[in-house]
Each structure stands twice: as structure tokens, then as C-alpha cells.
Design an enzyme around this catalytic site. Structure first.
Site, mmCIF file in Angstrom:
data_model
loop_
_atom_site.group_PDB
_atom_site.id
_atom_site.type_symbol
_atom_site.label_atom_id
_atom_site.label_comp_id
_atom_site.label_asym_id
_atom_site.label_seq_id
_atom_site.Cartn_x
_atom_site.Cartn_y
_atom_site.Cartn_z
ATOM 1 N N LYS A 9 0.813 -1.209 0.000
ATOM 2 C CA LYS A 9 0.000 0.000 0.000
ATOM 3 C C LYS A 9 0.852 1.267 0.000
ATOM 4 C CE LYS A 9 -3.674 -2.368 2.549
ATOM 5 N NZ LYS A 9 -4.456 -2.351 3.808
ATOM 6 N N TYR A 49 -12.652 -2.614 -2.626
ATOM 7 C CA TYR A 49 -13.130 -2.575 -1.238
ATOM 8 C C TYR A 49 -14.658 -2.533 -1.143
ATOM 9 C CZ TYR A 49 -8.319 -1.761 0.284
ATOM 10 O OH TYR A 49 -6.981 -1.876 0.540
ATOM 11 N N PHE A 57 -15.092 3.330 8.142
ATOM 12 C CA PHE A 57 -13.713 3.455 7.659
ATOM 13 C C PHE A 57 -13.588 3.404 6.143
ATOM 14 C CE2 PHE A 57 -14.477 -1.053 8.520
ATOM 15 C CZ PHE A 57 -14.055 -1.655 7.346
ATOM 16 N N ARG A 90 -0.911 -14.535 4.632
ATOM 17 C CA ARG A 90 -1.513 -13.823 5.753
ATOM 18 C C ARG A 90 -0.684 -13.997 7.035
ATOM 19 N NH1 ARG A 90 -6.122 -11.498 4.270
ATOM 20 N NH2 ARG A 90 -7.263 -11.536 6.226
ATOM 21 N N THR A 96 -4.134 -7.322 11.262
ATOM 22 C CA THR A 96 -4.470 -6.023 10.686
ATOM 23 C C THR A 96 -3.959 -4.870 11.544
ATOM 24 O OG1 THR A 96 -6.427 -6.959 9.651
ATOM 25 C CG2 THR A 96 -6.383 -4.581 9.881
ATOM 26 N N ARG A 107 3.622 -6.568 9.382
ATOM 27 C CA ARG A 107 2.947 -5.516 10.155
ATOM 28 C C ARG A 107 3.507 -5.415 11.568
ATOM 29 N NH1 ARG A 107 -2.968 -7.216 8.020
ATOM 30 N NH2 ARG A 107 -3.019 -5.968 6.108
ATOM 31 N N ASN A 117 -1.671 0.010 7.128
ATOM 32 C CA ASN A 117 -1.021 -1.203 7.613
ATOM 33 C C ASN A 117 -0.205 -1.934 6.553
ATOM 34 O OD1 ASN A 117 -3.073 -2.381 6.124
ATOM 35 N ND2 ASN A 117 -4.301 -2.874 7.918
ATOM 36 N N HIS A 120 -1.893 -5.556 1.688
ATOM 37 C CA HIS A 120 -3.152 -6.290 1.519
ATOM 38 C C HIS A 120 -2.809 -7.649 0.917
ATOM 39 C CE1 HIS A 120 -7.116 -7.538 0.125
ATOM 40 N NE2 HIS A 120 -6.520 -7.830 -1.005
#
Length: 148
Positions: A9, A49, A57, A90, A96, A107, A117, A120
């Protein structure tokens, strides 16, 4: 072969962490099948999204993901990875909320904020197929299906 979509991101790009993030995936044995450095436009962000539309959010998330370039990539796992590729990615990415992400995860080591964060990763085969098609069109999506 399992395929998944990963986005480094804007905060990852702005902080110069893309190389480190990519290296972690590669050291785990995942390979980069497609890669693009791009600004994600509002329409693509809204489609990506869509499941969060209407949540408090959602608008800040769209503003964040469209504010500056991201690095979007398709990762391939080993032939026997199958659906495990999602669990592997993941696990490398971490929770998250960076404050709750384990040390050693992306993270956990580099995250600062739950809303910014760094990364994705697709959470399932269905999500990966939809997201790969959204960002890379039918060429990569078709190739991914043909390789399975």
C-alpha cells in the site's frame, strides 16, 4: 499452483519498504508472477473494497489507497501450496492492527497504524481470482487458471 494478490500500500511505498516486503515473500518460496507500480484510481479502489461500502472506515480507506502509488503483485506458491498460499501470505503479513501483530510479521515489524497497515493479501481463492482480474485483467487471470 496457488496464486494470490498482494498490494504494498501507499505507506509501504512512501516508507521505502517494498523491497523488504517482497524479499520476505520470496524467502518464503513464493514467486512474483506479475508486478506493477501504479496509482490505484478511485473506481478500482471502490470495486476492490466494495464489501466495506457504508462502513465508517470506507471513505478514509479509499482516500488512503488512492493518495499515492502502490505496488500490486500476483504471487505464486509451490505446486503443492494450493489454498495454503493464503494462509502463508496472511501469516507473513500479520494481524491487521500492527499493535497486535506478532514480531517477525510484516505488520508486526513495520506497521504503525491499523488504517495504514502496509500490505493487503487476498483471503481466499475466490477473492484472489476477483482481485487479480481487477488489477491485472483477463491475461493474468486466464493464465493463472490455465496453470492449475
Amino acid at each position: 499452483m496457488g496464486h494470490t494478490l498482494v498490494i504494498c500500500k501507499p505507506d509501504a511505498v512512501e516508507r521505502g519498504l517494498v523491497g523488504e516486503i517482497m524479499a520476505r515473500f520470496e524467502r518464503k518460496g513464493l514467486t512474483i508472477a506479475a508486478l506493477e507500480h501504479r496509482c490505484i484510481d478511485r473506481e478500482t479502489a471502490e470495486r476492490h473494497y466494495a464489501e466495506h461500502a457504508g462502513k465508517p472506515f470506507y471513505e478514509p480507506l479509499l482516500e488512503f489507497i488512492t493518495r499515492s502509488p502502490s505496488v500490486v503483485m500476483v504471487l505464486d506458491g509451490p505446486d503443492d501450496a494450493g489454498d495454503d498460499i493464503f494462509a502463508v501470505v496472511r501469516a507473513l503479513v500479520g494481524a491487521t492492527n500492527p499493535a497486535k501483530a506478532a514480531p517477525g510479521t510484516i505488520r508486526g515489524d513495520y506497521g504503525i497504524s491499523p488504517t495504514e497497515n502496509l500490505v493487503h493479501g487476498s483471503d481466499s481463492q475466490a477473492s484472489a481470482e476477483r482481485e487479480i482480474a481487477l488489477f491485472f485483467g483477463t491475461l493474468v487471470s486466464a493464465n493463472s487458471k490455465a496453470e492449475r
